[in-house]
Design a protein around this motif. Structure first.
Motif, short mmCIF file in Angstrom:
data_model
loop_
_atom_site.label_atom_id
_atom_site.label_comp_id
_atom_site.label_asym_id
_atom_site.label_seq_id
_atom_site.Cartn_x
_atom_site.Cartn_y
_atom_site.Cartn_z
N LEU A 22 0.83 -1.21 0.00
CA LEU A 22 0.00 0.00 0.00
C LEU A 22 0.86 1.26 0.00
O LEU A 22 0.57 2.24 -0.70
CB LEU A 22 -0.94 -0.01 1.21
N ARG A 23 1.93 1.25 0.77
CA ARG A 23 2.81 2.42 0.80
C ARG A 23 3.49 2.64 -0.56
O ARG A 23 3.71 3.77 -0.98
CB ARG A 23 3.88 2.25 1.88
N SER A 24 3.79 1.54 -1.24
CA SER A 24 4.51 1.65 -2.51
C SER A 24 3.69 2.30 -3.61
O SER A 24 4.25 2.79 -4.59
CB SER A 24 4.97 0.26 -2.97
N VAL A 25 2.35 2.29 -3.46
CA VAL A 25 1.50 2.83 -4.53
C VAL A 25 0.95 4.21 -4.18
O VAL A 25 0.03 4.70 -4.84
CB VAL A 25 0.34 1.86 -4.86
N ALA A 26 1.51 4.85 -3.16
CA ALA A 26 1.08 6.20 -2.81
C ALA A 26 1.37 7.16 -3.96
O ALA A 26 2.33 6.97 -4.73
CB ALA A 26 1.79 6.66 -1.54
N PRO A 27 0.56 8.20 -4.12
CA PRO A 27 0.87 9.23 -5.12
C PRO A 27 2.23 9.85 -4.86
O PRO A 27 2.74 9.81 -3.73
CB PRO A 27 -0.25 10.26 -4.92
N GLU A 28 2.81 10.43 -5.87
CA GLU A 28 4.17 10.98 -5.75
C GLU A 28 4.27 11.98 -4.60
O GLU A 28 5.27 12.01 -3.90
CB GLU A 28 4.58 11.64 -7.07
#
Length: 471
Positions: free
Chosen positions: A202-208
């Motif tokens: 989940l953290r890896s797909v956070a917006p930039e």
């Protein structure tokens, strides 16, 4: 056709992976097994592991029955399954990117346009939109059945809000408490790292804008949802806030969470709410579960929703029937995990065959779930068969049919003693910007009624701990 017995080889022989377990079962008195089952039930009641059955006026909350005899999968079997699961989930994500984008698979004739465009879960709001990191399905539950020593089939894909992982984790915990001697005799791959893997995904797909220290929350419909126990369990294990729609608000296309210390920006929402209820300004205006303006923030790229809006297209059982072609189209490879042979009742020739063979087949609604809206021909009454015949003639496009598979069996502690019962398997696959993670094993569901092929908890099924041997 006789079902494949995962423990036995026939003539009293036992498959190597089960030898230590079989020896233990042979030496264990029935009183000990009864005691362990009672202790397991006490544990589940104490921690509050329940689920709700909608429309059940007798009992709003139930324990999912737990069977104390584990299912065992060898390291070699799991290696094949894992590779096939990764291939399939990559294809699901590629398919979703395509049907909301260039639609190359439709132009190539891989799947009919109408199956996508008329799908109730196809969201026109997502057409031409880019989701964070091009990932639609972050958490998937792929239901697997086994028919012999070497053959596994995908029964269905769950790409919206797959449930059951809390039972997988709690099953393992109770087994480790009750059967330490069995764990000492086996090298079993752990599953307790799933929450860490999920949080990392989940953290890896956070917006930039939120990648440095992303704030993740789990959005639940609330305590009256059938899976609320799992929502609260996972939020606790992940160390994230469990929120309802009223805890969030949108300002300038950014999502914030109300806290006692003031508003906090939210970067990733692991949502356990269906698309229809996410945002009353975009979907159902009568929804009190969602967050007004959430879709604007999402489409602006300021928050990630896991799973993405519109992933339900993949849950459709008619779309499922095209998955072998979809996998090959997007991967250039033959599917490692095959589909169950399927008749699409929308096609006249298939409909004719199904109508002629209803007592032999399993018929499912294309948008059905939980074991509802399904006919199991060999176990159906004449009245049920005639009722489905009318449904098929009235709306053939709403159904698919499959042969009645002899699902594999595992030893189960039944009222009559240890007996074989049919099982399936739901592995959980995580897809993030940093790759795919697949917890070893998954949730084994078991049909506790003798002869039953329906494993769903809402239909009286139970669960087992699933052991993947490290060696």
């Amino acid at each position: 056709m006789a079902a494949f017995d995962e423990m036995g080889l026939g003539n009293g022989a036992v498959r190597p992976a089960y030898r230590a377990l079989k020896a233990w079962l042979d030496s264990a008195p029935s009183e000990l097994l009864d005691l362990r089952r009672s202790q397991a039930e006490h544990f589940f009641r104490r921690v509050g592991i329940t689920f709700a059955v909608y429309g059940d006026t007798q009992d709003t909350e139930r324990l999912i029955p737990f069977d104390i005899i584990p299912r065992i999968i060898t390291a070699g079997e799991w290696a094949i399954l894992r590779k096939g699961l990764e291939q399939r989930v990559n294809a699901l994500n590629a398919f979703l990117r395509d049907v909301y984008g260039p639609r190359e698979c439709i132009r190539a004739g891989i799947i009919p346009a109408e199956l996508v465009d008329r799908n109730p879960f196809y969201r026109v709001e997502m057409i031409g939109r880019k989701v964070p990191h091009d990932i639609y399905v972050h958490i998937s539950g792929i239901d697997i059945v086994r028919v012999d020593a070497d053959t596994f089939y995908v029964l269905e894909d769950n790409a919206r809000t797959p449930s059951g992982v809390s039972y997988m984790l709690e099953n393992r915990e109770v087994m480790m408490r009750l059967f330490p001697e069995l764990f000492a005799e086996h090298r079993i791959a752990p599953v307790d790292n799933y929450p860490d893997a999920l949080l990392a995904t989940l953290r890896s797909v956070a917006p930039e804008a939120g990648r440095r220290n992303p704030n993740v929350v789990l959005l639940t419909p609330g305590q009256y949802n059938s899976a609320f126990y799992e929502h609260s369990f996972l939020a606790d294990k992940l160390g994230v806030e469990l929120v309802e729609g009223s805890d969030l608000y949108v300002r300038d296309d950014v999502v914030y969470m109300r806290t006692t210390e003031g508003p906090q920006r939210v970067d990733v929402i692991y949502r356990r709410i269906d698309d229809d209820f996410l945002d009353p300004l975009t979907f159902r205006p009568d929804s009190a579960l969602g967050v007004p303006g959430l879709m604007n923030a999402y489409l602006a790229g300021n928050v990630t929703l896991a799973n993405a809006v519109g992933t339900g297209v993949c849950d459709d059982k008619a779309v499922y029937s095209y998955m072998p072609e979809i996998v090959k189209f997007f991967s250039g490879e033959e599917p490692i995990l095959k589909n169950v042979p399927t008749w699409r009742c929308r096609e006249p020739e298939a409909l004719s065959y199904v109508l002629d063979h209803l007592p032999e087949l399993v018929v499912k609604e294309v948008n059905g779930s939980g074991g509802y809206g399904m006919l199991v021909g060999p176990h159906a009454t004449q009245q049920q068969i005639q009722s489905f015949r009318k449904k098929l003639k009235h709306d053939p496009a709403g159904f698919i049919a499959q042969p009645t598979l002899a699902l594999s069996t595992c030893p189960t502690f039944a009222a009559s003693g240890i007996a074989p019962r049919h099982v399936d398997l739901r592995p959980f696959v995580l897809s993030g910007a940093d790759g795919i993670r697949c917890v070893p094993g998954g949730l084994t569901r078991v049909a506790l009624k003798e002869g039953s092929l329906v494993v769903n908890s809402s239909q009286g099924g139970g669960t087992k701990d699933t052991w993947v041997l490290d060696a």
